[in-house]
Design a protein around this motif. Structure first.
Motif, PDB file in Angstrom:
ATOM      1  N   GLY A   1      -0.382   1.632   1.253  1.00 47.14           N
ATOM      2  CA  GLY A   1      -1.631   2.329   1.544  1.00 47.14           C
ATOM      3  C   GLY A   1      -2.847   1.511   1.194  1.00 47.14           C
ATOM      4  O   GLY A   1      -3.887   1.605   1.840  1.00 47.14           O
ATOM      5  N   HIS A   2      -2.715   0.687   0.168  1.00 48.29           N
ATOM      6  CA  HIS A   2      -3.814  -0.210  -0.199  1.00 48.29           C
ATOM      7  C   HIS A   2      -3.892  -1.380   0.775  1.00 48.29           C
ATOM      8  O   HIS A   2      -2.882  -1.780   1.377  1.00 48.29           O
ATOM      9  CB  HIS A   2      -3.626  -0.729  -1.628  1.00 48.29           C
ATOM     10  CG  HIS A   2      -3.868   0.302  -2.684  1.00 48.29           C
ATOM     11  ND1 HIS A   2      -5.111   0.822  -2.959  1.00 48.29           N
ATOM     12  CD2 HIS A   2      -3.004   0.905  -3.555  1.00 48.29           C
ATOM     13  CE1 HIS A   2      -5.022   1.700  -3.934  1.00 48.29           C
ATOM     14  NE2 HIS A   2      -3.757   1.782  -4.317  1.00 48.29           N
TER      15      HIS A   2
ATOM     16  N   ILE B   1      -8.760   4.230  -5.001  1.00 42.73           N
ATOM     17  CA  ILE B   1      -7.752   4.809  -5.883  1.00 42.73           C
ATOM     18  C   ILE B   1      -6.902   5.737  -5.034  1.00 42.73           C
ATOM     19  O   ILE B   1      -7.439   6.634  -4.361  1.00 42.73           O
ATOM     20  CB  ILE B   1      -8.400   5.601  -7.037  1.00 42.73           C
ATOM     21  CG1 ILE B   1      -9.299   4.698  -7.881  1.00 42.73           C
ATOM     22  CG2 ILE B   1      -7.330   6.254  -7.907  1.00 42.73           C
ATOM     23  CD1 ILE B   1     -10.163   5.464  -8.869  1.00 42.73           C
ATOM     24  N   LEU B   2      -5.598   5.528  -5.048  1.00 43.54           N
ATOM     25  CA  LEU B   2      -4.694   6.380  -4.274  1.00 43.54           C
ATOM     26  C   LEU B   2      -3.851   7.203  -5.233  1.00 43.54           C
ATOM     27  O   LEU B   2      -3.348   6.697  -6.238  1.00 43.54           O
ATOM     28  CB  LEU B   2      -3.784   5.544  -3.369  1.00 43.54           C
ATOM     29  CG  LEU B   2      -4.475   4.612  -2.360  1.00 43.54           C
ATOM     30  CD1 LEU B   2      -3.437   3.929  -1.475  1.00 43.54           C
ATOM     31  CD2 LEU B   2      -5.473   5.372  -1.500  1.00 43.54           C
ATOM     32  N   LEU B   3      -3.694   8.497  -4.922  1.00 45.32           N
ATOM     33  CA  LEU B   3      -2.823   9.387  -5.683  1.00 45.32           C
ATOM     34  C   LEU B   3      -1.587   9.682  -4.852  1.00 45.32           C
ATOM     35  O   LEU B   3      -1.682   9.982  -3.658  1.00 45.32           O
ATOM     36  CB  LEU B   3      -3.547  10.683  -6.044  1.00 45.32           C
ATOM     37  CG  LEU B   3      -4.806  10.573  -6.920  1.00 45.32           C
ATOM     38  CD1 LEU B   3      -5.326  11.951  -7.280  1.00 45.32           C
ATOM     39  CD2 LEU B   3      -4.535   9.761  -8.172  1.00 45.32           C
ATOM     40  N   TRP B   4      -0.414   9.592  -5.505  1.00 45.67           N
ATOM     41  CA  TRP B   4       0.871   9.715  -4.804  1.00 45.67           C
ATOM     42  C   TRP B   4       1.690  10.855  -5.406  1.00 45.67           C
ATOM     43  O   TRP B   4       1.734  11.037  -6.622  1.00 45.67           O
ATOM     44  CB  TRP B   4       1.671   8.419  -4.936  1.00 45.67           C
ATOM     45  CG  TRP B   4       0.935   7.180  -4.527  1.00 45.67           C
ATOM     46  CD1 TRP B   4       0.154   6.388  -5.310  1.00 45.67           C
ATOM     47  CD2 TRP B   4       0.899   6.595  -3.224  1.00 45.67           C
ATOM     48  NE1 TRP B   4      -0.363   5.345  -4.596  1.00 45.67           N
ATOM     49  CE2 TRP B   4       0.077   5.437  -3.301  1.00 45.67           C
ATOM     50  CE3 TRP B   4       1.478   6.926  -1.991  1.00 45.67           C
ATOM     51  CZ2 TRP B   4      -0.161   4.620  -2.208  1.00 45.67           C
ATOM     52  CZ3 TRP B   4       1.232   6.112  -0.895  1.00 45.67           C
ATOM     53  CH2 TRP B   4       0.415   4.975  -1.012  1.00 45.67           C
ATOM     54  N   ASN B   5       2.377  11.587  -4.505  1.00 42.55           N
ATOM     55  CA  ASN B   5       3.306  12.641  -4.914  1.00 42.55           C
ATOM     56  C   ASN B   5       4.642  11.996  -5.232  1.00 42.55           C
ATOM     57  O   ASN B   5       5.288  11.414  -4.356  1.00 42.55           O
ATOM     58  CB  ASN B   5       3.449  13.671  -3.790  1.00 42.55           C
ATOM     59  CG  ASN B   5       4.308  14.852  -4.181  1.00 42.55           C
ATOM     60  OD1 ASN B   5       5.364  14.703  -4.805  1.00 42.55           O
ATOM     61  ND2 ASN B   5       3.878  16.049  -3.807  1.00 42.55           N
ATOM     62  N   LEU B   6       5.092  12.101  -6.478  1.00 43.00           N
ATOM     63  CA  LEU B   6       6.318  11.420  -6.888  1.00 43.00           C
ATOM     64  C   LEU B   6       7.585  12.179  -6.500  1.00 43.00           C
ATOM     65  O   LEU B   6       8.694  11.645  -6.645  1.00 43.00           O
ATOM     66  CB  LEU B   6       6.296  11.176  -8.398  1.00 43.00           C
ATOM     67  CG  LEU B   6       5.311  10.084  -8.846  1.00 43.00           C
ATOM     68  CD1 LEU B   6       5.216  10.030 -10.355  1.00 43.00           C
ATOM     69  CD2 LEU B   6       5.694   8.718  -8.276  1.00 43.00           C
TER      70      LEU B   6
ATOM     71  N   ASP C   1       1.931  -7.366  -4.297  1.00 48.84           N
ATOM     72  CA  ASP C   1       1.012  -7.554  -3.169  1.00 48.84           C
ATOM     73  C   ASP C   1       0.209  -6.272  -2.968  1.00 48.84           C
ATOM     74  O   ASP C   1      -0.461  -5.825  -3.877  1.00 48.84           O
ATOM     75  CB  ASP C   1       1.762  -7.958  -1.908  1.00 48.84           C
ATOM     76  CG  ASP C   1       2.165  -9.424  -1.924  1.00 48.84           C
ATOM     77  OD1 ASP C   1       1.501 -10.218  -2.603  1.00 48.84           O
ATOM     78  OD2 ASP C   1       3.167  -9.766  -1.280  1.00 48.84           O
ATOM     79  N   HIS C   2       0.324  -5.641  -1.770  1.00 54.70           N
ATOM     80  CA  HIS C   2      -0.465  -4.451  -1.467  1.00 54.70           C
ATOM     81  C   HIS C   2       0.325  -3.163  -1.639  1.00 54.70           C
ATOM     82  O   HIS C   2      -0.160  -2.091  -1.268  1.00 54.70           O
ATOM     83  CB  HIS C   2      -1.005  -4.514  -0.035  1.00 54.70           C
ATOM     84  CG  HIS C   2      -1.836  -5.725   0.236  1.00 54.70           C
ATOM     85  ND1 HIS C   2      -2.264  -6.080   1.502  1.00 54.70           N
ATOM     86  CD2 HIS C   2      -2.336  -6.689  -0.597  1.00 54.70           C
ATOM     87  CE1 HIS C   2      -2.974  -7.206   1.431  1.00 54.70           C
ATOM     88  NE2 HIS C   2      -3.032  -7.586   0.168  1.00 54.70           N
TER      89      HIS C   2
END
Length: 659
Positions: free
Chosen positions: A543-544, A569-574, A524-525
């Motif tokens: 976030g989307h 486009i989302l950037l995530w800290n892993l 989904d989102h």
């Protein structure tokens, strides 16, 4: 592959939803592409992908992205139009990648015309020495067949629209050309001076056909609106509208109304609400003869023969009916196509018909008997998705006719893999280059030997995304309902990573981290990240605001990038699971993502047809690579960082680099 049959039971337990067909976007230029990025500016090598003069020599970096150019193109593209030369010796096919000329008798390839733009309409001059080509960006080009030169662009003096060219027709003398576009403009061109002389404005609805008539002193155009269908007569010299006729109306408001002019503009053929066809004499406006079409399926398209004595009628049931337009007798019915009829063209002597369907298959057949003479699969459309070997020597892509093409990029050879009975959704190649895996709407996951193309194994599962781990030990399999299965190729054991999560619609990619310890997919989102070793969920990243499409890990395994139908486009800290930044790509969906090997750049491709290069130090877009005229569905950097490859819904794979 070892013990892969052990995962079949797990596959069959999962329930998946059928996919929804994605609509084609409007064929327009990329929104934020600069003039240097338009398709015309991209040099097209005449040789294959291993052309040394254009091979990339630099690693792509933030400093040299302005010099990225299209190195080469793989695939002949989506077929848009077909035309016979007047003497019947040449068949021309206009596609999203250029124009391809074939022998009109043997149907063997003769010559490729590298245009660098999508060709949407074709017409041969009466003498057969010129080929007019209309582009997706409203330009018209003339190619001189005897000179084998670069197509010459005609000078458009009016209008700033960028609608595709839809129809082209030469005057009897060959000195003038008439064109129409998707903005309902009709233009007249002086071919002695290569300039536009008139623009004819004022037509209602979509223009279906144009032709010169009355000894080249007038142009006739016919258009179809939602409920009103009209015919217009224009003076060639002044551009004045001489006459207008309403030639029918569609009380239902449906778009099944079809029209066609005879090549000399003397007759108009059009369908009516009752599925009959009228033939109108253009000189008098009188109805010459009604043709009684007995089929129940709505008429989709009409095409007149060169002489005007025959008429081909395509319907929504993938059939083509041929009529003798003089006697009113139906001659034959052709039902050899397996997709919607897209193009129909008679040979100059009326003895053959060439037709194509929505899969890209082309049939040449006898209109008197409906028997097939030849079949061409050169223009079968790819799905736009792809998988490459780690050394970039081979590329695999699913095709519209349930097959897979495995292309040897260096040797320019193609191996066709058959076995699936329905559309193939995705493919993946093992890092050791020995195994190809595919999944299909026939609810199977199949394993193939790369060298021979033979099937080695099979599991039952409706899957839409696949990914191998870089260490070659794991295969991730994702379904439409969001479930993810992890198969250990060494032990044959499988694990359901989404146990307890239930249904969630998922069109997204699935991807492993570079160290093979993590795997991520969209549901989904949200974006879910799992520990691939311990098979536990690490994060559910929210976030989307719409469906997730693209998933990519950075080379250092510290960052995850995700893209969505919401255009972001989302950037995530892993390390923390927190969002780093949100990048707004466009107002359409972003379909695919890829990090450069250095981690300095991110490439994204989407529904605007553009490949955007992002500088991750500034988080800004620094280049748009325009070339695809439909959605970009896949993008990847080569392991050495010198090339980018993109796969599009226009059935082309384009290779980019800094020469």
């Amino acid at each position: 592959m070892k013990n892969t049959l052990l995962f079949i039971v797990m596959l069959s337990l999962l329930i998946a939803c059928a996919p929804q067909e994605a609509p084609s976007p409007p064929e327009t230029a990329p929104e934020f592409a600069s003039s240097e990025d338009t398709p015309e500016s991209n040099d097209q090598p005449e040789e294959g992908l291993n052309n040394e003069t254009s091979s990339p020599r630099e690693v792509i970096s933030p400093e040299n992205t302005s010099r990225i150019t299209q190195i080469s193109i793989l695939g002949k593209g989506t077929l848009n139009d077909i035309a016979w030369s007047p003497d019947g010796t040449i068949l021309a096919f206009g596609t999203s990648a250029g124009v391809y000329l074939y022998d009109g008798h043997t149907f063997e390839a003769l010559r490729d015309i590298k245009t660098g733009y999508s060709v949407t309409a074709l017409a041969f001059s009466p003498a057969g020495d010129k080929l007019a080509m209309g582009s997706i960006f409203a330009d018209v080009f003339i190619y001189h067949l005897n000179e084998n030169s670069t197509p010459q662009k005609l000078d458009r003096r009016t209008g700033e629209h960028i609608g595709s060219i839809t129809c082209l027709a030469f005057s009897e003398s060959g000195n003038f050309l008439v064109s129409s576009d998707t903005y309902n403009n009709v233009r007249i061109w002086d071919l002695e001076n290569n300039v536009e002389t008139q623009i004819l404005i004022g037509q209602y609805g979509s223009i279906q056909s144009v032709a010169f008539t009355q000894n080249d002193t007038a142009v006739v155009s016919v258009s179809s609106g939602q409920s009103i269908h009209s015919m217009y007569l224009w003076d060639v010299q002044s551009g004045v509208q001489l006459q207008t006729w309403e030639i029918g109306s569609d009380a239902t408001g449906l778009s099944s109304f079809a029209m066609a002019l005879s090549p000399n503009g003397s007759q108009l053929f059009h369908s009516k609400d009752d599925n009959s066809i009228e033939i109108i004499d253009m000189a008098s406006g009188n109805v010459l003869m009604p043709l009684i079409y007995v089929g129940e399926s709505p008429i989709f398209g009409l095409e007149s023969s060169t002489s005007g004595n025959f008429l081909a009628v395509g319907n929504w049931e993938d059939e083509i009916h041929v009529w003798d337009a003089v006697s009113g007798i139906e001659l034959s019915q052709f039902d050899g196509h397996q997709g919607r009829i897209m193009n129909i063209a008679f040979s100059p002597d009326d003895q053959l018909i060439v037709s194509s369907d929505s899969t890209g298959i082309v049939h040449i057949w006898n209109p008197n008997e409906g028997s097939i003479i030849a079949t061409m699969d050169d223009f079968v459309e790819s799905q736009g998705t792809m998988a490459l070997t780690t050394d970039w020597s081979a590329l695999a892509t699913p095709m519209e006719i349930n097959t897979i093409q495995l292309m040897n990029i260096n040797a320019q050879t193609v191996l066709t893999i058959e076995g699936h009975t329905q559309i193939v959704n995705d493919v993946a190649i093992s890092p050791d280059g020995k195994t190809l895996v595919s999944c299909s709407e026939d609810r199977t996951v199949r394993f193939w030997d790369i060298e021979t193309g033979s099937q080695t194994n099979q599991g039952d599962f409706l899957c839409n995304a696949l990914a191998f781990s870089p260490n070659n030990n794991l295969l991730a399999i994702k379904s439409w309902d969001g479930h993810v299965l992890l198969l250990n190729e060494e032990t044959g054991e499988s694990a359901l990573l989404t146990g307890g999560l239930g249904y969630a619609w998922s069109q997204s990619d699935i991807a492993f981290s570079a160290d093979s310890t993590m795997v991520a997919a969209g549901r989904d989102h949200q974006v879910f990240v799992w520990d691939a070793i311990n098979q536990i969920n690490l994060y559910a990243l929210a976030g989307h605001t719409d469906e997730i499409y693209g998933i990519a890990f950075s080379p250092d395994n510290k960052t995850l990038a995700s893209s969505s139908l919401d255009g972001s486009i989302l950037l995530w800290n892993l390390e923390t699971g927190s969002q780093i930044v949100s990048l707004k790509a466009n107002n359409n969906g972003v379909r695919t993502l890829a990090f450069s090997p250095s981690g300095q750049l991110l490439a994204s491709g989407g529904e605007d047809g553009c490949i955007t290069i992002w500088d991750l130090s500034s988080m800004e877009p620094i280049r748009c690579l325009g070339g695809h005229n439909r959605w970009v569905l896949r993008v990847a950097f080569s392991p050495d960082g010198k090339q980018i490859v993109s796969g599009g819904a226009d059935s082309t794979f384009r290779f980019w680099g800094v020469p």
